[in-house]
Design a protein around this motif. Structure first.
Motif, PDB file in Angstrom:
ATOM      1  N   ARG A 497       8.111 -10.851   1.800  1.00 17.37           N
ATOM      2  CA  ARG A 497       9.030  -9.727   1.549  1.00 17.37           C
ATOM      3  C   ARG A 497       8.442  -8.458   2.169  1.00 17.37           C
ATOM      4  O   ARG A 497       7.599  -7.797   1.579  1.00 17.37           O
ATOM      5  CB  ARG A 497       9.229  -9.536   0.040  1.00 17.37           C
ATOM      6  N   SER A 499       8.625  -4.560   3.564  1.00 19.29           N
ATOM      7  CA  SER A 499       9.243  -3.385   2.945  1.00 19.29           C
ATOM      8  C   SER A 499       8.975  -2.137   3.776  1.00 19.29           C
ATOM      9  O   SER A 499       8.017  -2.079   4.551  1.00 19.29           O
ATOM     10  CB  SER A 499       8.706  -3.181   1.524  1.00 19.29           C
ATOM     11  N   ASP A 512       7.670   1.103  -2.043  1.00 13.36           N
ATOM     12  CA  ASP A 512       8.917   0.651  -1.433  1.00 13.36           C
ATOM     13  C   ASP A 512      10.028   1.650  -1.769  1.00 13.36           C
ATOM     14  O   ASP A 512      10.287   1.938  -2.941  1.00 13.36           O
ATOM     15  CB  ASP A 512       9.262  -0.741  -1.972  1.00 13.36           C
ATOM     16  N   LYS A 514      13.121   1.387  -1.714  1.00 15.05           N
ATOM     17  CA  LYS A 514      14.284   0.851  -2.427  1.00 15.05           C
ATOM     18  C   LYS A 514      14.114   0.908  -3.943  1.00 15.05           C
ATOM     19  O   LYS A 514      15.086   0.784  -4.679  1.00 15.05           O
ATOM     20  CB  LYS A 514      14.538  -0.593  -2.004  1.00 15.05           C
ATOM     21  N   GLU A 551      14.431  -2.982  10.617  1.00 19.08           N
ATOM     22  CA  GLU A 551      14.189  -1.792   9.802  1.00 19.08           C
ATOM     23  C   GLU A 551      14.244  -0.510  10.622  1.00 19.08           C
ATOM     24  O   GLU A 551      14.737   0.516  10.143  1.00 19.08           O
ATOM     25  CB  GLU A 551      12.828  -1.908   9.101  1.00 19.08           C
TER      26      GLU A 551
END
Length: 735
Positions: A497, A499, A512, A514, A551
């Motif tokens: 994952r 980020s 992160d 988010k 990204e």
């Protein structure tokens, strides 16, 4: 650094890796070569000889510190209690191994004696283990089936069916012990680390189901041969249900009564264990009662109940393993060696932590290897530890392996003295006791909801291991389970994952983005922080590149090619007079008829403005017939704090990716890179004219402060020469 309440204040220069190395010179450490390691390993002195002796014979260490007044009584009580259970489990687990019940007593005696001298755990009760017994039974019934001819093996001539089975069981046990001994001598005790708790849980649960199904024929009093191999559990259930009308009622009623009473008393033992000085030995009590009732009412003749029958009387002479059996069972013996050691080591580790002493995985391999080889020479079968028996040895006050020796003495008494008293015992009682002891393993099904909610890859490992072991057999199931486990590890590292991080306002912390609201975080314009949360190697470098492109919002190679293509167009327009440089800047004239775009080669090379009279600003307005993808960042930070290694293949891919960003005027920084990875990059010629050591920073915050100094406008790029274009009416051409 100065503490100030619950705050800290750090005042230091802003460091890059280069400036840090200038101010803090590292010590040049000399690493040992292979020759030095070998010399140290094989050198010997009095201290090393003493340590080697203590390592090989761990009992010397705890015997010299033995506290007689404090420990002896507990060891005696524990030894007697454990010995009684070991006798019953030895008899019961012999049925799983498809052997006469008496041979389980040998397994409870010989390996325990050897383990006393060589083992590092003070609480393991060494002897028969149901899963290993079942795996031995699969080998035995394959080579010596209940019906039909045995394998054509030299050494079977003149032996009865039972003697052939004993020879097969002892031979495969000898080979299993040899595998364990060799692994111990090669110092590969770490191999057990590849068997996760999830895998072991799924495997043992499937084994428990196998054991339960295999005991149905004894509990129901049905007479049919044992079945082994893939889908054996299906074929066994078919046999059980096809013969269900032939159930022996006496066996069924006896088994149900035994299981109900034992379960109730075990529950009482668990609930009131703090108040009971010793757990109620319900299994021993029920066995004594069952023997008495069976003898008094002559169950064998009146109700056609199968009983234990003639017990072994004393010890038989040693027997050498059969080489042909060893050749036939090598594939099965290795997983048996792994399973036996893995279960024993896991249990030993639990009690070593509880009682604050250390265990040595390599020495445990040696101990079990020698124990199984020695026991196999006297006709015992595979030994490890049973969880319930070890729990009894510890809970009844056992402190050392003195309790193990005393439990072996209890088995000895039964073998040479009172074994005949167990001859009337119905085999259905042994089957019932086996099933009751499966409760702990069968309760592992309750782990599934937790795994499903919290760790899907582990859930997949559990289910694949369970299903494969259930339907393909325990040996193949273990191999499939290990494969599934390795697949989940590869999946986690290949597709981690990733980020994008942002600064937590008012701190030097980055998280992160988010996970936080826009009010809590600070993201400078034109800066992207990308965190790589795993090692970088050949299998995941393309994944990381794709995630990075996703990204940042553009493909640097595509942008580079578009810009080079645009420069070709500008050069051609200048050459053809379509574009002129005036006081107002370059002015676009009427294009010529020839609109060919030339060769498509070298579009991935660095952008070269040397032969142009202007410096193109890619973020300002371009001629209407030229367009390039926008680049909305000026700085890219790669967080390497979780990167533990990088291989050569990934290194090349990383270098290519960094160059693509650098060539489109995006500054790249790598932060928190391990010093040994830096050394590897140096040795592998990672650095050149484009990628320099100056892009490395010790912390993420150092890099961010440097970027804010370099771009005080927070990402608004400075405008170069403004180019005014006089656009004559024409179709727009996209480059």
């Amino acid at each position: 650094m100065q503490p100030f309440g619950r705050h800290y204040v750090v005042v230091r220069p802003l460091f890059s890796e280069d400036s840090f190395a200038e101010q803090h010179e590292r010590i040049n450490r000399k690493r040992k070569t292979l020759r030095h390691h070998l010399k140290d390993y094989f050198s010997c002195d009095a201290k090393r000889a003493k340590n080697a002796a203590l390592s090989l014979f761990p009992f010397i260490g705890w015997m010299k510190d033995y506290k007689i007044k404090e420990w002896l009584l507990g060891d005696i009580v524990s030894g007697i209690s454990t010995g009684l259970v070991a006798v019953l489990q030895g008899l019961a687990f012999s049925l799983l191994a498809s052997l006469p019940p008496g041979y389980g007593l040998y397994t409870a005696f010989f390996p325990a004696i050897i383990y006393f001298f060589l083992g590092t755990s003070r609480h393991l009760s060494v002897g028969a283990f149901p899963i290993l017994s079942l795996m031995v039974g699969a080998v035995v019934t394959r080579l010596v089936p209940d019906e039909g001819p045995s394998f054509n093996i030299t050494g079977f001539e003149g032996l009865s069916l039972e003697q052939q089975r004993v020879l097969v069981a002892s031979s495969v046990t000898f080979l299993m012990g040899a595998f364990q001994l060799v692994m111990g001598l090669l110092q590969v005790g770490f191999i057990v680390m590849y068997l996760s708790e999830t895998l072991v849980s799924g495997f043992t649960t499937a084994a428990a189901v196998h054991i339960l199904v295999s005991q149905l024929r004894f509990v129901l009093g049905l007479d049919f041969p044992g079945i082994n191999g893939p889908l054996a559990i299906i074929y066994t259930l078919v046999e059980v249900f096809s013969r269900i009308t032939s159930t022996n009622v006496a066996d069924l009623v006896t088994s149900i009564a035994i299981m109900a009473l034992v379960l109730i008393v075990k529950e009482i033992n668990d609930r009131f264990k703090s108040k009971l000085p010793v757990p109620i030995p319900i299994e021993v009590i029920m066995t004594v009662i069952a023997c008495g009732v069976s003898y008094a009412f002559n169950f064998e003749e009146r109700f056609d109940v199968v009983i234990v029958g003639e017990m072994v009387n004393g010890y038989e002479s040693p027997v050498a393993p059969n080489l042909e059996v060893i050749e036939e069972t090598a594939v099965e013996a290795f997983p048996m060696a792994i399973v036996g050691f893995a279960v024993a080591f896991s249990v030993a580790k639990v009690y070593s932590v509880k009682h604050d002493y250390t265990i040595d995985g390599n020495q445990e391999l040696i101990a079990f290897g020698v124990s199984n080889m020695f026991g196999a020479s006297f006709r015992s079968f595979a030994a490890s530890t049973a969880l319930s028996r070890t729990a009894i040895q510890e809970s009844t006050g056992g402190k050392t392996q003195i309790a193990g020796i005393l439990s072996a003495m209890m088995v000895l008494i039964v073998i040479v003295g009172v074994g005949f008293l167990l001859e009337p015992l119905p085999r259905s009682v042994l089957g019932a006791l086996v099933i009751v002891n499966l409760k702990g393993m069968l309760m592992q099904f309750s782990e599934l909801p937790f795994l499903w909610r919290n760790d899907r890859p582990d859930f997949v490992t559990w289910m694949v291991t369970f299903m494969a072991s259930l339907f393909l057999g325990l040996d193949l199931g273990l191999a499939v389970g290990i494969g599934a486990e390795l697949f989940t590890v590869v999946y986690r590292t290949q597709f981690p994952r990733c980020s994008v991080l942002a600064n937590i306002s008012g701190t030097d912390l980055y998280r992160d983005r988010k996970d936080y609201t826009s009010i809590q975080i600070y993201e400078p314009d034109g800066v992207k922080i990308f965190k790589i949360p795993s090692p970088i190697f050949f299998a995941n470098i393309d994944f990381f590149r794709d995630k990075l492109v996703q990204e940042v919002g553009f493909n640097p190679m595509r942008v580079l090619k578009k810009r080079n293509k645009a420069l070709r167009k500008i050069r051609k327009m200048l050459c053809n007079g379509e574009l002129e440089v005036s006081d107002r800047g370059p002015v676009l004239r009427q294009p010529s008829v020839d609109t060919s775009e030339g060769s498509m080669e070298d579009l991935d090379q660095p952008i070269d403005f040397s032969d142009l009279p202007i410096q193109v600003n890619w973020n300002s307005q371009l001629p209407a017939n030229i367009s390039v993808p926008p680049v909305n960042i000026h700085s890219l930070i790669l967080d390497f704090c979780a990167v533990s290694f990088i291989d050569v293949s990934a290194l090349k891919g990383l270098k290519a990716t960094l160059k693509e960003f650098i060539r489109i005027e995006v500054d790249v920084y790598i932060v928190s890179c391990d010093v040994y990875i830096m050394e590897k990059l140096q040795h592998c010629t990672f650095f050149d004219d484009e990628i320099k050591t100056s892009i490395f920073y010790p912390t993420l915050h150092d890099a961010m402060l440097h970027i804010l100094e370099t771009h005080p406008d927070h990402g608004e790029l400075e405008k170069d020469i403004n180019i005014n274009y006089e656009v004559i009416q024409r179709d727009s051409l996209t480059v």
